[in-house]
Every structure is written in C-alpha cells, then in structure tokens.
Design a protein around this motif. Sequence first.
Motif, PDB file in Angstrom:
ATOM      1  N   GLN A 272      -0.808   0.783   1.795  1.00  0.00           N
ATOM      2  CA  GLN A 272      -0.015   1.389   2.856  1.00  0.00           C
ATOM      3  C   GLN A 272       0.127   0.376   3.982  1.00  0.00           C
ATOM      4  O   GLN A 272      -0.851   0.062   4.672  1.00  0.00           O
ATOM      5  CB  GLN A 272      -0.684   2.669   3.361  1.00  0.00           C
TER       6      GLN A 272
ATOM      7  N   TRP B 284       6.878   5.328 -14.755  1.00  0.00           N
ATOM      8  CA  TRP B 284       6.421   4.167 -13.982  1.00  0.00           C
ATOM      9  C   TRP B 284       7.625   3.464 -13.356  1.00  0.00           C
ATOM     10  O   TRP B 284       8.691   3.410 -13.957  1.00  0.00           O
ATOM     11  CB  TRP B 284       5.711   3.167 -14.907  1.00  0.00           C
TER      12      TRP B 284
ATOM     13  N   VAL C 274      -3.546   1.533  -4.502  1.00  0.00           N
ATOM     14  CA  VAL C 274      -2.374   1.984  -3.749  1.00  0.00           C
ATOM     15  C   VAL C 274      -2.495   1.364  -2.362  1.00  0.00           C
ATOM     16  O   VAL C 274      -3.597   1.283  -1.817  1.00  0.00           O
ATOM     17  CB  VAL C 274      -2.344   3.523  -3.640  1.00  0.00           C
TER      18      VAL C 274
ATOM     19  N   GLN D 159       4.523  12.556  -4.435  1.00  0.00           N
ATOM     20  CA  GLN D 159       4.429  11.449  -5.391  1.00  0.00           C
ATOM     21  C   GLN D 159       4.865  11.946  -6.764  1.00  0.00           C
ATOM     22  O   GLN D 159       4.410  13.003  -7.209  1.00  0.00           O
ATOM     23  CB  GLN D 159       3.000  10.931  -5.484  1.00  0.00           C
TER      24      GLN D 159
ATOM     25  N   ALA E 292      -7.969   8.437   4.391  1.00  0.00           N
ATOM     26  CA  ALA E 292      -7.322   8.305   3.090  1.00  0.00           C
ATOM     27  C   ALA E 292      -6.517   9.563   2.774  1.00  0.00           C
ATOM     28  O   ALA E 292      -6.799  10.644   3.311  1.00  0.00           O
ATOM     29  CB  ALA E 292      -8.377   8.087   2.011  1.00  0.00           C
ATOM     30  N   PRO E 293      -5.521   9.440   1.919  1.00  0.00           N
ATOM     31  CA  PRO E 293      -4.812  10.643   1.455  1.00  0.00           C
ATOM     32  C   PRO E 293      -5.766  11.595   0.739  1.00  0.00           C
ATOM     33  O   PRO E 293      -6.747  11.173   0.128  1.00  0.00           O
ATOM     34  CB  PRO E 293      -3.765  10.083   0.489  1.00  0.00           C
TER      35      PRO E 293
ATOM     36  N   PHE F 257       6.157   7.223  -4.137  1.00  0.00           N
ATOM     37  CA  PHE F 257       5.838   8.189  -3.095  1.00  0.00           C
ATOM     38  C   PHE F 257       7.035   8.358  -2.165  1.00  0.00           C
ATOM     39  O   PHE F 257       7.824   7.419  -1.967  1.00  0.00           O
ATOM     40  CB  PHE F 257       4.662   7.685  -2.245  1.00  0.00           C
ATOM     41  N   GLY F 258       7.112   9.516  -1.547  1.00  0.00           N
ATOM     42  CA  GLY F 258       8.026   9.694  -0.435  1.00  0.00           C
ATOM     43  C   GLY F 258       7.441   9.051   0.809  1.00  0.00           C
ATOM     44  O   GLY F 258       6.263   8.669   0.832  1.00  0.00           O
ATOM     45  N   HIS F 259       8.261   8.939   1.857  1.00  0.00           N
ATOM     46  CA  HIS F 259       7.807   8.295   3.085  1.00  0.00           C
ATOM     47  C   HIS F 259       7.019   9.224   3.985  1.00  0.00           C
ATOM     48  O   HIS F 259       6.475   8.779   5.001  1.00  0.00           O
ATOM     49  CB  HIS F 259       8.995   7.701   3.835  1.00  0.00           C
TER      50      HIS F 259
ATOM     51  N   TRP G 185       4.904   4.762 -10.453  1.00  0.00           N
ATOM     52  CA  TRP G 185       4.714   5.964  -9.635  1.00  0.00           C
ATOM     53  C   TRP G 185       5.273   5.659  -8.245  1.00  0.00           C
ATOM     54  O   TRP G 185       5.075   4.544  -7.717  1.00  0.00           O
ATOM     55  CB  TRP G 185       3.258   6.313  -9.502  1.00  0.00           C
TER      56      TRP G 185
ATOM     57  N   ASN H  25      -6.468   3.279 -10.018  1.00  0.00           N
ATOM     58  CA  ASN H  25      -5.296   2.670  -9.413  1.00  0.00           C
ATOM     59  C   ASN H  25      -5.669   1.968  -8.104  1.00  0.00           C
ATOM     60  O   ASN H  25      -6.680   2.285  -7.475  1.00  0.00           O
ATOM     61  CB  ASN H  25      -4.260   3.741  -9.044  1.00  0.00           C
TER      62      ASN H  25
ATOM     63  N   TYR I 150      -6.084   1.011  -0.958  1.00  0.00           N
ATOM     64  CA  TYR I 150      -6.957   2.085  -1.406  1.00  0.00           C
ATOM     65  C   TYR I 150      -7.166   1.992  -2.914  1.00  0.00           C
ATOM     66  O   TYR I 150      -6.208   1.726  -3.662  1.00  0.00           O
ATOM     67  CB  TYR I 150      -6.314   3.449  -1.135  1.00  0.00           C
TER      68      TYR I 150
ATOM     69  N   TRP J 206       2.285   2.574  -4.669  1.00  0.00           N
ATOM     70  CA  TRP J 206       1.430   2.300  -5.808  1.00  0.00           C
ATOM     71  C   TRP J 206       1.515   0.816  -6.140  1.00  0.00           C
ATOM     72  O   TRP J 206       2.607   0.234  -6.150  1.00  0.00           O
ATOM     73  CB  TRP J 206       1.858   3.149  -7.009  1.00  0.00           C
TER      74      TRP J 206
ATOM     75  N   TYR K 167       0.163  15.156  -1.085  1.00  0.00           N
ATOM     76  CA  TYR K 167      -1.032  14.657  -0.418  1.00  0.00           C
ATOM     77  C   TYR K 167      -0.937  14.923   1.084  1.00  0.00           C
ATOM     78  O   TYR K 167       0.149  14.913   1.656  1.00  0.00           O
ATOM     79  CB  TYR K 167      -1.196  13.146  -0.620  1.00  0.00           C
TER      80      TYR K 167
ATOM     81  N   TRP L  73      -9.835   9.240  -3.423  1.00  0.00           N
ATOM     82  CA  TRP L  73      -9.428   7.967  -2.838  1.00  0.00           C
ATOM     83  C   TRP L  73     -10.588   7.373  -2.044  1.00  0.00           C
ATOM     84  O   TRP L  73     -11.390   8.111  -1.466  1.00  0.00           O
ATOM     85  CB  TRP L  73      -8.264   8.185  -1.867  1.00  0.00           C
ATOM     86  N   GLY L  74     -10.639   6.053  -1.998  1.00  0.00           N
ATOM     87  CA  GLY L  74     -11.564   5.411  -1.093  1.00  0.00           C
ATOM     88  C   GLY L  74     -11.049   5.475   0.332  1.00  0.00           C
ATOM     89  O   GLY L  74      -9.941   5.965   0.581  1.00  0.00           O
ATOM     90  N   GLN L  75     -11.827   4.960   1.264  1.00  0.00           N
ATOM     91  CA  GLN L  75     -11.436   5.003   2.678  1.00  0.00           C
ATOM     92  C   GLN L  75     -10.449   3.898   3.033  1.00  0.00           C
ATOM     93  O   GLN L  75      -9.840   3.934   4.100  1.00  0.00           O
ATOM     94  CB  GLN L  75     -12.678   4.912   3.580  1.00  0.00           C
TER      95      GLN L  75
ATOM     96  N   LEU M 245      -5.609  14.822  -2.019  1.00  0.00           N
ATOM     97  CA  LEU M 245      -4.761  15.538  -2.966  1.00  0.00           C
ATOM     98  C   LEU M 245      -4.747  17.026  -2.636  1.00  0.00           C
ATOM     99  O   LEU M 245      -5.800  17.654  -2.533  1.00  0.00           O
ATOM    100  CB  LEU M 245      -5.270  15.313  -4.393  1.00  0.00           C
TER     101      LEU M 245
ATOM    102  N   MET N  56      -3.589  11.417  -8.071  1.00  0.00           N
ATOM    103  CA  MET N  56      -4.836  10.699  -7.729  1.00  0.00           C
ATOM    104  C   MET N  56      -5.747  11.632  -6.965  1.00  0.00           C
ATOM    105  O   MET N  56      -5.434  12.006  -5.830  1.00  0.00           O
ATOM    106  CB  MET N  56      -4.474   9.444  -6.956  1.00  0.00           C
TER     107      MET N  56
ATOM    108  N   TYR O  45      -2.460  -0.239 -11.888  1.00  0.00           N
ATOM    109  CA  TYR O  45      -3.157   0.763 -12.698  1.00  0.00           C
ATOM    110  C   TYR O  45      -3.945   0.072 -13.792  1.00  0.00           C
ATOM    111  O   TYR O  45      -3.515  -0.963 -14.328  1.00  0.00           O
ATOM    112  CB  TYR O  45      -2.130   1.711 -13.335  1.00  0.00           C
TER     113      TYR O  45
ATOM    114  N   GLY P 175       4.867   4.284   4.394  1.00  0.00           N
ATOM    115  CA  GLY P 175       4.401   5.207   3.370  1.00  0.00           C
ATOM    116  C   GLY P 175       3.508   4.523   2.342  1.00  0.00           C
ATOM    117  O   GLY P 175       3.255   3.317   2.395  1.00  0.00           O
ATOM    118  N   LEU P 176       3.044   5.304   1.400  1.00  0.00           N
ATOM    119  CA  LEU P 176       2.167   4.816   0.354  1.00  0.00           C
ATOM    120  C   LEU P 176       2.964   4.100  -0.732  1.00  0.00           C
ATOM    121  O   LEU P 176       4.085   4.493  -1.056  1.00  0.00           O
ATOM    122  CB  LEU P 176       1.398   5.988  -0.262  1.00  0.00           C
TER     123      LEU P 176
END
Lengths: 107, 116
Positions: free
Chosen positions: B39, A94, B37, A89, A43-44, A98-100, A96, B35, B95, B47, A36, B106-108, A46, B103, B50, B44-45
């Motif tokens: 931050q 499960w 998620v 990610q 927002a992220p 993510f990296g930092h 899921w 999902n 999010y 999760w 991402y 994503w929303g804002q 993809l 994913m 779900y 970082g993000l």
Amino acid sequence: EIVMTQSPATLSVSPGERATLSCRASQSVSSKLAWYQQKPGQAPRLLIYDASTRATGIPARFSGSGSGTEFTLTISSLQSEDFAVYSCQQYDSWPWTFGHGTKVEIK
Amino acid sequence: EVQLVESGGGLVQPGGSLRLSCAASGFTFSSFEMNWVRQAPGKGLEWVSYINSRGDTTYHADSVKGRFTISRDNAKNSLYLQVNSLRAEDTAVYYCARRIYYMDYWGQGILVTVSS
C-alpha cells in the motif's frame, strides 16, 4: 486485469445510521469478492468473503450482497468503531485486484 | 492466535535491494498459501506476490515481475520477499497475508522507502 471501482469515495454517516457502500467490477467476478476494513496505521481486516459470508468474529451488522459485477457492503447501524476505510477485492482471476476504498467518516 | 510479523524494511536508494521477512505463528504455516500485498502512502491496496503452500508455485504482479521474488521456508515458518532494482514507486507498506483467495490474516506491515 479486472478493475474494481468503489463508490462513493467518502461517505459521511451519523452513528446509528445505515451505510451502503458499492463496488463494481469491470467484468464478472461471480461471487469471488471480499470486503476489508482498514483503520489508520492498521492492517486490513477481512469482513466478508464470497460476496456475502461474514468472516470469523465479524458482527452481524455487516452484510454483503451481489454477484457478477455489482456488489454492496451494508453496515446496518454504524458504531463508533466502524469509521474506517473499506476496500473490496476480487479473486476470480489473476491478478487479484482491489478497489481504491470508501472512507466512512462521522457526519 | 494467528500472528504474522514482517521485518526487513527501511530506507533504500533507487536500484537497491532488500529482503523482507514474515514470521508466522499460531497456525500450521506449511498448510497455507501466502501473499504479499503493498500500500503506497495514501493509496489503495495492491497485490504483489503469491506462493503456494509447498513453495513450488508463485505469481507476481506485472509491476514487480523480474524484480521481486517470493519464497518461503516452511521449516522456519517464514515467508520472504526479495525486492531488487527498487524504484520510487515501490515505496509502500508491505503486508504479508494468509490464504490464496480472500486474505484472512494480515501482518502489521513494514515500510519500504525508496529515495536518494
């Protein structure tokens, strides 16, 4: 849970140059990996899924490779709009995770 | 055009509750898993939760299990996150995001701040 480790934390690159970002999983995730892009206050977005498939609308300068525990995101020629934070990610098991993130900044 | 719009965030005291909402449009909401998620500031993000397309299967991260509940109303094209017993470490932008694995939309995001 699977720990995702990204390196480097910050990458300084000049526009037009190539950027190579790494993501390592603490155990095999097969090819169940996404990348991402995230800009400040946004927002992220993809970029890549299944380790190497570009998402809809993503330019060809973005490419992903790897499988198992070692993955790479390559931006072949950095454009001004590519300076951002990039996160990986895993979705192999499960939860899921993510990296930092790796921040790609202008050199 | 796919759109996800979160609402319901804000400042809440430790131990308090909120209900976050995510309004979906531009796609057949009832066909997609969703999902939440989050931050934390400068982090970082992570999760969080779900839910499958029918709403009968849910998963939550261990960090929120027993305190957060994800749900959906397919008739209203809406996703929800009930957040209870909030702690300072729950402070984050939340999010909503589409799809079970990677994913794709994503929303804002909506900010939840837990502070006295």
